[in-house]
Design an enzyme around this catalytic site. Structure first.
Site, PDB file in Angstrom:
ATOM      1  N   CYS A 124       6.018  -5.356 -33.023  1.00 38.52           N
ATOM      2  CA  CYS A 124       6.830  -4.380 -32.305  1.00 38.52           C
ATOM      3  C   CYS A 124       6.532  -4.439 -30.815  1.00 38.52           C
ATOM      4  CB  CYS A 124       6.597  -2.977 -32.844  1.00 38.52           C
ATOM      5  SG  CYS A 124       5.277  -2.860 -34.003  1.00 38.52           S
ATOM      6  N   GLN A 147       0.185  -1.003 -44.471  1.00 35.96           N
ATOM      7  CA  GLN A 147      -0.442  -2.318 -44.588  1.00 35.96           C
ATOM      8  C   GLN A 147      -1.301  -2.483 -45.838  1.00 35.96           C
ATOM      9  OE1 GLN A 147       0.331  -4.942 -42.894  1.00 35.96           O
ATOM     10  NE2 GLN A 147       1.469  -4.053 -41.188  1.00 35.96           N
ATOM     11  N   HIS A 199       9.895  -3.376 -46.233  1.00 37.98           N
ATOM     12  CA  HIS A 199       9.875  -4.782 -45.797  1.00 37.98           C
ATOM     13  C   HIS A 199       8.473  -5.334 -45.614  1.00 37.98           C
ATOM     14  CE1 HIS A 199       9.041  -4.329 -41.354  1.00 37.98           C
ATOM     15  NE2 HIS A 199       9.319  -3.080 -41.670  1.00 37.98           N
ATOM     16  N   ASN A 201      -2.702  -2.767 -38.615  1.00 35.87           N
ATOM     17  CA  ASN A 201      -1.775  -3.896 -38.714  1.00 35.87           C
ATOM     18  C   ASN A 201      -2.176  -5.086 -37.850  1.00 35.87           C
ATOM     19  OD1 ASN A 201      -1.010  -1.556 -37.060  1.00 35.87           O
ATOM     20  ND2 ASN A 201       0.528  -2.886 -36.183  1.00 35.87           N
ATOM     21  N   SER A 242       6.716   1.264 -45.842  1.00 39.03           N
ATOM     22  CA  SER A 242       7.929   0.518 -45.449  1.00 39.03           C
ATOM     23  C   SER A 242       8.199  -0.590 -46.461  1.00 39.03           C
ATOM     24  CB  SER A 242       7.728  -0.148 -44.083  1.00 39.03           C
ATOM     25  OG  SER A 242       8.030   0.743 -43.061  1.00 39.03           O
ATOM     26  N   THR A 253      23.150   9.882 -46.789  1.00 38.84           N
ATOM     27  CA  THR A 253      23.405   9.139 -48.030  1.00 38.84           C
ATOM     28  C   THR A 253      22.334   8.064 -48.210  1.00 38.84           C
ATOM     29  OG1 THR A 253      25.741   9.546 -47.732  1.00 38.84           O
ATOM     30  CG2 THR A 253      25.152   7.783 -49.269  1.00 38.84           C
TER      31      THR A 253
END
Ligand SMILES: Cc1ncc(COP(=O)(O)O)c(C=O)c1O
Length: 399
Positions: free
Chosen positions: A335, A188, A210, A160, A208, A246
């Site tokens: 991050c 990525q 997003h 990344n 992921s 859920t």
């Protein structure tokens, strides 16, 4: 209906931080309100559950088809941090297995690094694969440490921070020959390159939403039918007992929608343009800004990523100046923001702390344009010149 062109959310300024997160695809603005009315719990029996259940089923089908695997092998979750932890800890938790060694690159995302460190405290032996200054994996090291004791090899498909691509396909037969399992963090590469997991042959992969224009807090794991797995989150029967809780129906539906949309876009053409904008940026900065090093330039890299080190420039200061002018970039992994420590990835590659603190990552996406890059380069040139001049004046006063 999905549109034929990439249309994504824009904001005032030039966004060049797509490896941290992508904007939300604007086609989702149309779909999400419809999905919001499908509020039922997908696990219920009554009519209100049918809509949400269908959304999840369709998304699973689209994603599985794109990756060349069975829908039963896709497990929805909150994203790759959860996926990476689930897989690594699950392999470690297997009962009655004598293999206690793990092989992992030394430049993985923190969710892999820290999961490995957590099992290390419980007795696992971790072999960290070194990388060189070009970001290349030491494959001879893998062959040396791989044995009948190896439980899992975990190597990301692309880094990344630097965009370096890793030879996961070459690791698969090595893992097989040793009877070990193999995982790849594919966050990525997904949506940037064709990816067929069946052909790749890994046992596990993580994703992921997003990072491919869907929503934050959504993701999925690929768990090969034959790969052992113990759920990290116990709960109901969701995801066939492989991930309790859920389902994030909207997040799942959004991922399925984007994956479908990608099929209707000429992604090869889109990414070729993006790479040419990235290459333009690198040529310009190397020509016009003295003391620029382009990290891992000679290695296979993602076409959207450029990682540069600018001699004598404090990257945090540079980033703040760029931000004030409406250019959104990163000094490394998002991050790690708020963490003054230099990037562990760069230190593992053999760069000094000082060098690491001069690093800037730009990562382009579907709506990045040549004109944005031209404006960005101009601004970068000015700010770097100003910061260098200021530093020189300070140094002169200090003498
Ligand atoms: C390579 C890689 N793996 C894992 C993750 C973690 O993803 P998430 O924060 O969505 O859990 C990221 C996010 O930056 C990443 O770039």
């Amino acid at each position: 209906m999905v549109s034929k062109t990439p249309m994504i959310t824009t904001l005032d300024g030039v966004y060049l931080d797509h490896n941290a997160t992508t904007p939300v695809d604007t086609s989702l603005y149309e779909f999400i309100p419809n999905w919001l009315s499908q509020f039922g719990n997908p696990s219920s029996i009554h009519q209100a559950s049918r809509g949400p259940r269908t959304l999840i089923r369709e998304a699973r089908h689209h994603i599985a088809e794109t990756l060349g695997v069975s829908p039963l092998e896709i497990v929805f979750n909150s994203g790759a941090s959860e996926g990476n932890n689930s897989i690594i800890k699950s392999v470690w938790d297997r009962k009655g297995v004598e293999r206690n060694e793990f092989i992992c690159s030394s430049v993985e995302h923190p969710s892999v690094m820290k999961a490995m460190q957590a099992i290390q405290k419980k007795g696992a032996v971790i072999h960290w694969i070194p990388v060189n200054r070009d970001g290349e994996l030491d494959m001879a090291f893998v062959q040396r440490v791989l044995s009948h004791k190896t439980a899992l090899i975990s190597v990301m498909s692309a880094n990344n921070e630097t965009g370096t691509l890793f030879p996961v396909a070459q690791l698969v037969p090595l893992a097989r020959a040793a009877g070990a399992l193999i995982h790849s963090d594919c966050v990525q590469v997904f949506g940037k390159q064709a990816l067929n997991l069946k052909e790749l042959g890994v046992d596990y992969a993580t994703f992921s939403g997003h990072k491919f224009y869907a929503l934050k807090g959504s993701g999925f794991m690929y768990l090969k039918k034959t790969a052992p797995f113990v759920s990290l989150i116990d709960g109901g029967a969701q995801e066939r007992f492989r991930r309790g809780g859920t389902e994030n129906t909207l997040g799942v539906a959004a991922m399925g929608h984007i994956v479908q949309k990608m099929k209707s876009i000429n992604l090869t053409g889109v990414w070729a343009d993006i790479q040419s904008h990235r290459d333009f940026f690198e040529t310009e900065v190397r020509t016009h800004i003295p003391g620029v090093h382009v990290t891992a330039q000679k290695s296979p890299r993602l076409g959207n990523t450029s990682h540069v080190m600018i001699q004598g420039i404090d990257a945090e200061t540079l980033l703040i100046n760029l931000d004030l002018d409406g250019f959104f970039v990163s000094t490394g992994a998002a991050c790690s923001s708020g963490n003054p420590e230099p990037s562990p990835v760069l230190l593992s590659m053999g760069f000094s702390r000082q060098e690491a603190q001069t690093s800037l990552r730009i990562s382009l996406g579907w709506n990045s344009k040549r004109s944005d890059m031209e404006r960005f380069v101009e601004r970068l040139k000015d700010i770097v010149a100003r910061l260098r001049q200021m530093k020189k004046e300070w140094d002169d006063v200090a003498l």
